[in-house]
Design a protein around this motif. Structure first.
Motif, PDB file in Angstrom:
ATOM      1  N   GLN A 284       0.806  -1.205   0.000  1.00 40.13           N
ATOM      2  CA  GLN A 284       0.000   0.000   0.000  1.00 40.13           C
ATOM      3  C   GLN A 284       0.854   1.276   0.000  1.00 40.13           C
ATOM      4  OE1 GLN A 284      -4.057  -0.889   0.589  1.00 40.13           O
ATOM      5  NE2 GLN A 284      -2.603  -1.661  -0.898  1.00 40.13           N
ATOM      6  N   ALA A 285       2.006   1.228   0.629  1.00 39.79           N
ATOM      7  CA  ALA A 285       2.924   2.378   0.655  1.00 39.79           C
ATOM      8  C   ALA A 285       4.298   1.856   1.023  1.00 39.79           C
ATOM      9  CB  ALA A 285       2.458   3.429   1.658  1.00 39.79           C
ATOM     10  N   ASP A 286       5.342   2.427   0.413  1.00 37.51           N
ATOM     11  CA  ASP A 286       6.693   2.021   0.769  1.00 37.51           C
ATOM     12  C   ASP A 286       7.656   3.175   0.514  1.00 37.51           C
ATOM     13  OD1 ASP A 286       6.884   2.058  -1.964  1.00 37.51           O
ATOM     14  OD2 ASP A 286       7.435  -0.039  -2.196  1.00 37.51           O
ATOM     15  N   GLY A 287       8.946   2.907   0.715  1.00 36.54           N
ATOM     16  CA  GLY A 287       9.958   3.939   0.531  1.00 36.54           C
ATOM     17  C   GLY A 287      10.206   4.771   1.766  1.00 36.54           C
ATOM     18  N   TYR A 288       9.698   4.334   2.907  1.00 31.15           N
ATOM     19  CA  TYR A 288       9.884   5.076   4.150  1.00 31.15           C
ATOM     20  C   TYR A 288      11.056   4.511   4.934  1.00 31.15           C
ATOM     21  CZ  TYR A 288       5.454   7.326   3.130  1.00 31.15           C
ATOM     22  OH  TYR A 288       4.461   8.054   2.530  1.00 31.15           O
ATOM     23  N   VAL A 289      11.567   5.314   5.857  1.00 30.79           N
ATOM     24  CA  VAL A 289      12.747   4.934   6.628  1.00 30.79           C
ATOM     25  C   VAL A 289      12.378   4.336   7.972  1.00 30.79           C
ATOM     26  CG1 VAL A 289      14.839   5.824   7.744  1.00 30.79           C
ATOM     27  CG2 VAL A 289      14.163   6.689   5.504  1.00 30.79           C
ATOM     28  N   ASN A 290      11.406   4.951   8.659  1.00 29.03           N
ATOM     29  CA  ASN A 290      11.086   4.497  10.012  1.00 29.03           C
ATOM     30  C   ASN A 290       9.634   4.853  10.327  1.00 29.03           C
ATOM     31  OD1 ASN A 290      11.265   3.502  12.574  1.00 29.03           O
ATOM     32  ND2 ASN A 290      12.633   5.080  13.347  1.00 29.03           N
TER      33      ASN A 290
ATOM     34  N   TRP B 117      -3.777   6.940   6.972  1.00 31.67           N
ATOM     35  CA  TRP B 117      -2.850   7.945   7.496  1.00 31.67           C
ATOM     36  C   TRP B 117      -1.681   7.220   8.142  1.00 31.67           C
ATOM     37  CZ3 TRP B 117      -4.144  13.296   7.392  1.00 31.67           C
ATOM     38  CH2 TRP B 117      -5.449  13.586   6.982  1.00 31.67           C
ATOM     39  N   ILE B 118      -0.474   7.694   7.844  1.00 34.50           N
ATOM     40  CA  ILE B 118       0.699   7.080   8.458  1.00 34.50           C
ATOM     41  C   ILE B 118       1.592   8.161   9.046  1.00 34.50           C
ATOM     42  CG2 ILE B 118       0.648   5.042   6.978  1.00 34.50           C
ATOM     43  CD1 ILE B 118       2.841   6.218   5.299  1.00 34.50           C
ATOM     44  N   GLY B 119       2.219   7.813  10.155  1.00 33.44           N
ATOM     45  CA  GLY B 119       3.177   8.698  10.797  1.00 33.44           C
ATOM     46  C   GLY B 119       4.567   8.110  10.677  1.00 33.44           C
ATOM     47  N   ASP B 120       5.530   8.975  10.340  1.00 32.78           N
ATOM     48  CA  ASP B 120       6.890   8.530  10.040  1.00 32.78           C
ATOM     49  C   ASP B 120       7.873   9.408  10.804  1.00 32.78           C
ATOM     50  OD1 ASP B 120       9.030   7.286   8.574  1.00 32.78           O
ATOM     51  OD2 ASP B 120       9.085   9.039   7.274  1.00 32.78           O
ATOM     52  N   SER B 121       9.052   8.869  11.085  1.00 33.66           N
ATOM     53  CA  SER B 121      10.054   9.641  11.812  1.00 33.66           C
ATOM     54  C   SER B 121      10.747  10.674  10.941  1.00 33.66           C
ATOM     55  CB  SER B 121      11.110   8.700  12.406  1.00 33.66           C
ATOM     56  OG  SER B 121      11.898   8.126  11.382  1.00 33.66           O
ATOM     57  N   GLU B 122      10.655  10.531   9.627  1.00 32.01           N
ATOM     58  CA  GLU B 122      11.325  11.453   8.717  1.00 32.01           C
ATOM     59  C   GLU B 122      10.363  12.433   8.058  1.00 32.01           C
ATOM     60  OE1 GLU B 122      14.596  11.722   7.851  1.00 32.01           O
ATOM     61  OE2 GLU B 122      15.186  10.215   9.303  1.00 32.01           O
ATOM     62  N   THR B 123       9.176  11.973   7.681  1.00 30.78           N
ATOM     63  CA  THR B 123       8.278  12.773   6.854  1.00 30.78           C
ATOM     64  C   THR B 123       7.025  13.233   7.589  1.00 30.78           C
ATOM     65  OG1 THR B 123       7.149  10.801   6.017  1.00 30.78           O
ATOM     66  CG2 THR B 123       9.063  11.589   4.788  1.00 30.78           C
ATOM     67  N   GLY B 124       6.929  12.994   8.871  1.00 31.58           N
ATOM     68  CA  GLY B 124       5.784  13.459   9.628  1.00 31.58           C
ATOM     69  C   GLY B 124       4.517  12.700   9.310  1.00 31.58           C
ATOM     70  N   LEU B 125       3.449  13.440   9.057  1.00 32.21           N
ATOM     71  CA  LEU B 125       2.132  12.870   8.796  1.00 32.21           C
ATOM     72  C   LEU B 125       1.899  12.793   7.291  1.00 32.21           C
ATOM     73  CD1 LEU B 125      -0.707  12.038   9.872  1.00 32.21           C
ATOM     74  CD2 LEU B 125      -1.277  14.480   9.883  1.00 32.21           C
ATOM     75  N   ASN B 126       1.328  11.653   6.827  1.00 38.31           N
ATOM     76  CA  ASN B 126       1.079  11.446   5.401  1.00 38.31           C
ATOM     77  C   ASN B 126      -0.334  10.913   5.216  1.00 38.31           C
ATOM     78  OD1 ASN B 126       3.989  11.688   4.045  1.00 38.31           O
ATOM     79  ND2 ASN B 126       4.204  10.657   6.009  1.00 38.31           N
ATOM     80  N   HIS B 127      -1.076  11.528   4.283  1.00 36.75           N
ATOM     81  CA  HIS B 127      -2.500  11.244   4.066  1.00 36.75           C
ATOM     82  C   HIS B 127      -2.698  10.581   2.700  1.00 36.75           C
ATOM     83  CE1 HIS B 127      -6.777  13.133   3.492  1.00 36.75           C
ATOM     84  NE2 HIS B 127      -6.838  11.829   3.711  1.00 36.75           N
ATOM     85  N   PHE B 128      -3.318   9.390   2.715  1.00 41.53           N
ATOM     86  CA  PHE B 128      -3.554   8.627   1.488  1.00 41.53           C
ATOM     87  C   PHE B 128      -5.052   8.442   1.265  1.00 41.53           C
ATOM     88  CE2 PHE B 128       0.675   7.499   2.755  1.00 41.53           C
ATOM     89  CZ  PHE B 128       1.375   7.233   1.588  1.00 41.53           C
ATOM     90  N   GLU B 129      -5.412   8.193   0.003  1.00 43.30           N
ATOM     91  CA  GLU B 129      -6.795   7.841  -0.318  1.00 43.30           C
ATOM     92  C   GLU B 129      -7.163   6.505   0.330  1.00 43.30           C
ATOM     93  OE1 GLU B 129      -6.982   7.688  -4.542  1.00 43.30           O
ATOM     94  OE2 GLU B 129      -7.432   9.841  -4.756  1.00 43.30           O
ATOM     95  N   ARG B 130      -8.460   6.217   0.324  1.00 43.51           N
ATOM     96  CA  ARG B 130      -8.933   4.927   0.823  1.00 43.51           C
ATOM     97  C   ARG B 130      -8.411   3.812  -0.078  1.00 43.51           C
ATOM     98  NH1 ARG B 130     -14.107   3.145   3.429  1.00 43.51           N
ATOM     99  NH2 ARG B 130     -14.227   0.890   3.055  1.00 43.51           N
ATOM    100  N   PRO B 131      -7.735   2.812   0.466  1.00 45.21           N
ATOM    101  CA  PRO B 131      -7.254   1.707  -0.367  1.00 45.21           C
ATOM    102  C   PRO B 131      -8.405   0.970  -1.046  1.00 45.21           C
ATOM    103  CG  PRO B 131      -6.202   1.684   1.796  1.00 45.21           C
ATOM    104  CD  PRO B 131      -7.331   2.665   1.876  1.00 45.21           C
ATOM    105  N   SER B 132      -8.189   0.551  -2.273  1.00 48.99           N
ATOM    106  CA  SER B 132      -9.221  -0.151  -3.023  1.00 48.99           C
ATOM    107  C   SER B 132      -8.554  -1.101  -4.009  1.00 48.99           C
ATOM    108  CB  SER B 132     -10.109   0.853  -3.762  1.00 48.99           C
ATOM    109  OG  SER B 132     -11.065   0.190  -4.551  1.00 48.99           O
ATOM    110  N   GLY B 133      -9.068  -2.311  -4.081  1.00 49.24           N
ATOM    111  CA  GLY B 133      -8.533  -3.297  -5.014  1.00 49.24           C
ATOM    112  C   GLY B 133      -7.070  -3.589  -4.725  1.00 49.24           C
TER     113      GLY B 133
END
Length: 778
Positions: free
Chosen positions: A286-292, A305-321
């Motif tokens: 669903q998402a990759d390329g993150y460090v931590n 929504w994902i929280g990361d140690s490098e990029t803060g808060l990240n907002h994605f669309e609803r996963p589908s298929g």
């Protein structure tokens, strides 16, 4: 990337500070390390190492809360949104819980868990709301907090047959094997569950332990999906089978930090990616390329929504298929430095703050806060000129408009007035790699002399001292020849005093964390030629007020009187500097003594002095392991203020660095949890007598509350008199620096009546008399 910052205001409590007192403090933290998330209507709340912040999903605005705005701490470990009360709950590593009321802005802090002495570790891992209970997953078990009565209702520390205390990492609500809803707990010893209908959850037998967990009994996260319990473990994802065992799904071998369920898939977070596992089998990325990666939630619309140690808060669309959800907005966090905390600070002549990271932070850069309030982070991520260079730990700003950043291994970085970057190392300067290294160049200190030459200490190098002249020519100098000092000298922090002498901290070459004293070097008429140099080394521990309190020196600075102050791990001391300090054998350090007899004799004796700064009022600011001590130096040494975490918004009592902006009176204080600034009254004095600026004007006194009436435009040392309109003196006091404060009281301590008052400032050194007026309304 969206960086829109609004500072939330409200009736803030917690430290019991007044609104005006709290308004003097501002937080400057890095919030990109997001470790907890909580969806709320129209917003996502994030807990980070720099405080908590709210992201408005419709406007993109980011609002931040820290200890400066009323929170207990900046490093929230867990957060939760309480829809019943419209509040945000946040939990910290020491067991403290904050409640932030979103309507009023009131912050209330609860110490129930922290005050318990039953368990050594009280860390809060997760917060989970169920009905009218706040479930708190802690390092010693499960705590049930009553949000209505604001008290701990129950503590479950003996969970079945597990040894106590047991760390609870996560909580979910799902049907238990006996039928009906129950609590499921992820622990470091397996999974534990109990029905909510159990008559007494304090009874260990009410809890069922399932320790046969694969791929590991060290469970980090837990979630119900498709009628089955899934567990994220230290070595992958497990799935509960009908016989209460847990099978390895073989989805990943990495730690599964967090889980979130959608109707058609289970989202699985590892440190590097988010995967989707389907009930029918199979998985997609669903998402990759993150460090931590740190945290994962889905909101009411199913957005990820994902929280990361490098990029803060990240907002994605609803996963589908099987498609990857599109990133809607990434790298959401309040404006601030890319990293924190800081270990070195300086304010340049233009009022810009420069900062370097604390020793040991990997990949750290250096940073600047402009006088307009905007951060720039000089890291390899944003500036290709830095390449793979990092680990900057020393910062300096010269009189020519350059900033200099010294690193542990990558030489010296120069940022000129246009923000162009130049790197100096063994390839383009006389700086040398550490002994036995091919390219590891350590710079431990930088300082300018009156001719504009930059003096640089080069740690553990054959030539430990270098000078770059104003025209850019480099010269390497041999180790200073001082009595009782060996030739294999390692040199650290450096200052150049008003006489042109170089005061340099001497470092233990075998253990670079230790120092062995300080030397003073006179480079004579030919600074680039060591033939006429003279040097004196102070490397012994003194006693009874003479000599160094300790040879472990953390700070060195010159005051306006020409005294050289050193901060040691056993208190401060000062040298009386003169042009003969490098040769006069009678020179030695003196321990300052309190003027007030009721205080202990030697000033700050026994405290670890980490940093020393001076303000325009002649006050000394000592950073220690017990906060900041402000010492007045008028007719002897007197304690002015003691700022600590219990009585101010300081994030921590361990202070790393302090810097003063003489133009504005801002005092920047770097702690081991981040940076704050304090608006002091100490600003640079006027060069000559001028009309005074007195404000607010008029001033209104209500409810017998003493006002703060500011008087600006003063010379360095002033006697101030407040006169009634008919000429009678009603108040008087002395001031140092360019700004003073009158509390509206007369000589007897009573608030003055309504009327017009004349402010008269008389310069102590013959500068003349200045005038101002103030109207008082009661």
């Amino acid at each position: 990337m969206r960086w829109v910052v609004i500072v939330l205001c409200g009736l803030l409590v917690g430290l019991g500070l007044t609104d005006s007192a709290r308004a003097q403090w501002t937080a400057h933290t890095s919030s990109r390390d997001v470790n907890a998330l909580a969806p709320a209507p129209g917003a996502m709340w994030a807990g980070s190492t720099g405080g908590i912040f709210r992201y408005d999903t419709s406007t993109g605005e980011v609002s931040r809360y820290t200890a400066a705005e009323g929170l207990y701490d900046v490093q929230a470990r867990a957060i939760a949104y309480d829809a019943r009360r419209d509040v945000i709950w946040s939990g910290y590593a020491d067991g403290v819980i904050d409640r932030l009321d979103l309507a009023s802005g009131v912050v209330t802090t609860f110490f129930d868990i922290q005050r318990s002495d039953r368990f050594p570790s009280k860390e809060i891992n997760r917060l989970y709301l169920y009905g009218d209970s706040l479930m708190v997953a802690t390092a010693f078990g499960l705590v049930v907090f009553d949000p209505a009565r604001t008290e701990v209702r129950d503590t479950y520390s003996q969970l079945g047959t597990l040894s106590s205390p047991v760390a609870v990492r996560d909580i979910t609500l799902a049907e238990v094997p006996q039928g009906g809803p129950g609590l499921w707990l992820a622990t470091d010893q397996g999974v534990v569950h109990a029905p909510l209908s159990a008559p007494n959850l304090q009874d260990p037998t009410a809890w069922t332990v399932e320790s046969n967990v694969r791929p590991s009994p060290d469970v980090l996260s837990i979630e119900a999906f498709g009628g089955t319990i899934y567990v994220g473990t230290a070595f992958g994802l497990g799935k509960r089978s009908a016989d209460s065992h847990y099978e390895n799904t073989n989805l990943t071998t990495r730690a599964v930090i967090d889980l979130a369920a959608l109707p058609d898939r289970l989202l699985v977070m590892t440190p590097f990616n988010v995967l989707a596992a389907f009930a029918s089998g199979g998985a997609v990325v669903q998402a990759d390329g993150y460090v931590n990666l740190r945290s994962l939630v889905v909101d009411a619309d199913g957005h990820m929504w994902i929280g990361d140690s490098e990029t803060g808060l990240n907002h994605f669309e609803r996963p589908s298929g099987n498609a990857r959800p599109a990133l809607i907005t990434g790298e959401i966090y309040p404006d601030g430095p890319y990293d924190s905390p800081f270990g070195d600070l300086i304010v340049d002549a233009e009022g810009n703050l420069w900062a370097a990271a604390v020793e040991g932070i990997a990949r750290s850069g250096f940073y600047t806060l402009s006088r307009e309030g905007r951060w720039t982070s000089f890291t390899q991520r944003f500036y290709s000129e830095l390449g793979r260079r990092s680990n900057y730990w020393r910062i300096y700003a010269d009189a020519q408009g350059n900033a200099w950043a010294g690193s542990r291994g990558n030489g010296l970085a120069q940022v000129d007035a246009s923000q162009a970057i130049t790197i100096y190392d063994h390839t383009n300067s006389t700086l040398l790699p550490a002994a036995g290294e091919a390219s590891f160049v350590i710079v431990a200190g930088m300082a300018n002399d009156a001719d504009g030459a930059l003096w640089v200490t080069n740690l553990v190098a054959p030539h430990p001292l270098h000078v770059r002249t104003a025209d850019g020519e480099w010269t390497a100098l041999p180790p200073p020849i001082c009595t009782n000092l060996g030739t294999t000298t390692a040199l650290g922090r450096i200052i150049v005093d008003s006489s042109g002498l170089k005061w340099i901290v001497v470092v233990n070459r075998m253990d670079l964390r230790l120092t062995t004293g300080v030397l003073v070097l006179d480079t004579g008429e030919t600074p680039t030629d060591p033939a006429d140099d003279q040097c004196q080394y102070f490397g012994g521990r003194g006693a009874a007020g003479r000599g160094l309190p300790s040879v472990h020196i953390n700070a060195i600075v010159e005051d306006a009187s020409g005294r050289i102050w050193v901060g040691t791990d056993e208190g401060p001391a000062y040298f009386i500097s003169s042009t003969l300090a490098a040769t006069d054998a009678t020179v030695q350090a003196t321990w300052p003594v309190w003027t007030v007899a009721s205080q202990s004799s030697y000033m700050l004796r026994g405290l670890e002095i980490s940093t020393i700064a001076l303000d325009p009022a002649g006050q000394l600011w000592f950073g220690t392991n017990e906060g900041v001590y402000v010492v007045r130096d008028a007719h002897g040494f007197e304690l002015g203020e003691h700022f600590a975490s219990h009585n101010t918004p300081l994030f921590s009592d361990r202070v790393n660095a302090i810097a003063v902006d003489e133009n504005t009176g801002l005092i920047f204080i770097a702690t081991d949890k981040g940076l704050v600034s304090y608006q002091s009254n100490a600003i640079g004095p006027a060069a000559a007598v001028q009309n005074l600026f007195v404000y607010p004007n008029p001033v209104t006194i209500t409810n017998e509350q003493a006002p703060e009436i500011f008087i600006e435009g003063l010379v360095a040392a002033t006697d101030i008199k407040i006169l009634a309109i008919h000429g009678e003196e009603v108040a008087g006091f002395s001031a140092r620096g360019g700004k003073a404060v009158w509390d509206g009281r007369d000589h007897s301590g009573a608030l003055v009546p309504s009327g017009l008052y004349l402010v008269v400032a008389i310069g102590n050194n013959g500068e003349g008399v200045a005038y101002g007026k103030i109207s008082v309304i009661r």
